[in-house]
Scaffold this motif. Structure first.
Motif, mmCIF file in Angstrom:
data_model
loop_
_atom_site.group_PDB
_atom_site.id
_atom_site.type_symbol
_atom_site.label_atom_id
_atom_site.label_comp_id
_atom_site.label_asym_id
_atom_site.label_seq_id
_atom_site.Cartn_x
_atom_site.Cartn_y
_atom_site.Cartn_z
ATOM 1 N N GLU A 46 0.657 -1.002 0.209
ATOM 2 C CA GLU A 46 0.097 0.118 -0.576
ATOM 3 C C GLU A 46 1.044 1.484 0.049
ATOM 4 O O GLU A 46 1.279 1.564 1.000
ATOM 5 C CB GLU A 46 -0.842 0.038 1.521
ATOM 6 C CG GLU A 46 -1.909 0.929 0.902
ATOM 7 C CD GLU A 46 -2.983 1.185 0.529
ATOM 8 O OE1 GLU A 46 -2.518 2.905 -0.569
ATOM 9 O OE2 GLU A 46 -3.357 0.963 0.818
ATOM 10 N N ASP A 47 0.855 1.752 -0.688
ATOM 11 C CA ASP A 47 1.933 3.232 -1.211
ATOM 12 C C ASP A 47 0.538 4.480 -1.024
ATOM 13 O O ASP A 47 0.666 5.958 -1.100
ATOM 14 C CB ASP A 47 2.321 3.737 -2.541
ATOM 15 C CG ASP A 47 1.119 3.873 -3.632
ATOM 16 O OD1 ASP A 47 -0.105 3.511 -3.578
ATOM 17 O OD2 ASP A 47 1.655 3.638 -4.543
ATOM 18 N N PHE A 48 -0.891 4.064 -0.317
ATOM 19 C CA PHE A 48 -1.569 5.183 -0.379
ATOM 20 C C PHE A 48 -1.855 6.251 -1.243
ATOM 21 O O PHE A 48 -3.371 7.406 -0.769
ATOM 22 C CB PHE A 48 -1.690 6.074 1.185
ATOM 23 C CG PHE A 48 -1.519 5.219 2.199
ATOM 24 C CD1 PHE A 48 -2.771 4.803 3.004
ATOM 25 C CD2 PHE A 48 -0.314 4.681 2.706
ATOM 26 C CE1 PHE A 48 -2.940 4.031 4.209
ATOM 27 C CE2 PHE A 48 -0.857 3.826 4.034
ATOM 28 C CZ PHE A 48 -1.649 3.730 4.529
ATOM 29 N N SER A 49 -1.496 5.980 -2.700
ATOM 30 C CA SER A 49 -2.299 6.735 -3.301
ATOM 31 C C SER A 49 -3.349 7.016 -4.260
ATOM 32 O O SER A 49 -3.980 4.796 -3.979
ATOM 33 C CB SER A 49 -1.383 6.840 -4.880
ATOM 34 O OG SER A 49 -1.122 5.072 -5.082
ATOM 35 N N TYR A 50 -3.971 8.105 -4.665
ATOM 36 C CA TYR A 50 -5.141 7.455 -5.218
ATOM 37 C C TYR A 50 -5.776 7.305 -6.356
ATOM 38 O O TYR A 50 -5.224 8.528 -7.297
ATOM 39 C CB TYR A 50 -5.894 9.209 -4.498
ATOM 40 C CG TYR A 50 -7.880 8.774 -4.272
ATOM 41 C CD1 TYR A 50 -8.396 8.792 -3.278
ATOM 42 C CD2 TYR A 50 -8.813 9.034 -5.772
ATOM 43 C CE1 TYR A 50 -9.605 8.616 -3.094
ATOM 44 C CE2 TYR A 50 -9.956 8.571 -5.104
ATOM 45 C CZ TYR A 50 -9.996 8.365 -4.176
ATOM 46 O OH TYR A 50 -11.736 8.477 -3.975
ATOM 47 N N THR A 62 -4.751 13.193 -3.634
ATOM 48 C CA THR A 62 -3.324 12.605 -4.177
ATOM 49 C C THR A 62 -3.536 11.476 -3.212
ATOM 50 O O THR A 62 -2.374 11.030 -3.882
ATOM 51 C CB THR A 62 -2.869 13.732 -3.669
ATOM 52 O OG1 THR A 62 -2.896 13.925 -2.149
ATOM 53 C CG2 THR A 62 -2.462 14.730 -4.558
ATOM 54 N N ARG A 63 -4.209 10.753 -2.361
ATOM 55 C CA ARG A 63 -3.427 10.275 -1.456
ATOM 56 C C ARG A 63 -4.914 9.546 -0.130
ATOM 57 O O ARG A 63 -5.687 10.644 0.151
ATOM 58 C CB ARG A 63 -2.458 10.295 -0.234
ATOM 59 C CG ARG A 63 -1.229 10.407 -1.041
ATOM 60 C CD ARG A 63 -0.014 10.477 0.112
ATOM 61 N NE ARG A 63 -0.613 10.136 1.287
ATOM 62 C CZ ARG A 63 0.551 9.632 2.009
ATOM 63 N NH1 ARG A 63 1.694 8.966 1.693
ATOM 64 N NH2 ARG A 63 -0.241 9.357 3.927
ATOM 65 N N ASP A 65 -7.133 6.078 2.438
ATOM 66 C CA ASP A 65 -6.703 4.867 3.065
ATOM 67 C C ASP A 65 -7.571 4.062 2.552
ATOM 68 O O ASP A 65 -7.293 2.454 3.193
ATOM 69 C CB ASP A 65 -7.126 5.335 4.659
ATOM 70 C CG ASP A 65 -7.989 5.460 5.077
ATOM 71 O OD1 ASP A 65 -8.841 5.673 4.575
ATOM 72 O OD2 ASP A 65 -8.029 5.419 6.235
ATOM 73 N N GLU A 106 -6.594 13.119 1.032
ATOM 74 C CA GLU A 106 -5.955 13.865 0.789
ATOM 75 C C GLU A 106 -6.095 14.794 -0.464
ATOM 76 O O GLU A 106 -6.660 13.879 -1.626
ATOM 77 C CB GLU A 106 -4.516 13.987 0.729
ATOM 78 C CG GLU A 106 -3.659 13.592 2.612
ATOM 79 C CD GLU A 106 -2.202 13.015 2.717
ATOM 80 O OE1 GLU A 106 -1.632 13.039 1.591
ATOM 81 O OE2 GLU A 106 -1.998 12.654 4.069
ATOM 82 N N GLU A 159 -7.004 17.718 3.177
ATOM 83 C CA GLU A 159 -7.660 16.842 3.992
ATOM 84 C C GLU A 159 -8.441 16.707 4.712
ATOM 85 O O GLU A 159 -9.018 17.854 4.910
ATOM 86 C CB GLU A 159 -6.147 16.298 4.483
ATOM 87 C CG GLU A 159 -6.892 15.360 5.343
ATOM 88 C CD GLU A 159 -5.494 14.978 6.533
ATOM 89 O OE1 GLU A 159 -4.916 14.089 6.674
ATOM 90 O OE2 GLU A 159 -5.314 14.974 7.627
#
Length: 162
Positions: A46-50, A62-63, A65, A106, A159
């Motif tokens: 998981e890199d949490f990018s959207y 951008t990001r 969870d 975010e 955010e």
């Protein structure tokens, strides 16, 4: 040349070759590790990018969870919502749905002026006004103004967190 000298030369040659081969393997593994940052799309890391964060004009996600997701706004439902004005003064609603006990997303939403909380959750909004960071807590089923909505300059919403 004695047999012992020949054996030592062969041993030295084999040792040198083994060390060189090991070095080449280490170098090639190092090169592979440098490219590990570009993981395949099916990766479980998981890199949490959207995903498709720029697919919606006016907002860049951008990001996150994965628990606070951008959804279509429904007139009959109370949803977590950010409201903004574009450079022509047109109003835009961006709705989010919580899937889990908590979540965050975010973004970059220029011109944000209101944040709504759904009927069950408290929402924390992080934003900037003229480069100065600010935070606003929105109680369940309430609306809070940010930026222009609180008689300040335009805000950039960064955010939403539940």
């Amino acid at each position: 040349m004695s047999a012992l000298t020949r054996h030592r030369r062969w041993a030295a040659l084999i040792a040198t070759t083994t060390l060189m081969a090991g070095g080449l393997v280490a170098l090639s593994n190092g090169a592979a590790n440098a490219n590990d940052e570009q993981l395949p799309s099916g990766s479980l890391v998981e890199d949490f990018s959207y995903p498709d964060g720029k697919a919606d004009p006016g907002i860049t996600l951008t990001r996150g969870d994965g628990n606070l997701l951008r959804v279509d706004c429904e007139l009959s439902e109370t949803q977590i919502k950010a409201v903004s004005l574009d450079d022509r003064g047109a109003k835009h609603d961006y709705c989010f749905e919580l899937r889990g006990a908590h979540g965050f997303v975010e973004m970059v939403l220029v011109g944000a002026f209101q944040v709504w909380a759904d009927e069950a959750h408290t929402v924390t909004a992080h934003y900037t006004v003229e480069g100065e960071s600010a935070t606003k807590t929105v109680q369940p089923n309430e609306l809070e103004g940010i930026g222009i909505g609180e008689s300040r300059d335009a805000a950039t919403l960064l955010e939403l967190r539940v």
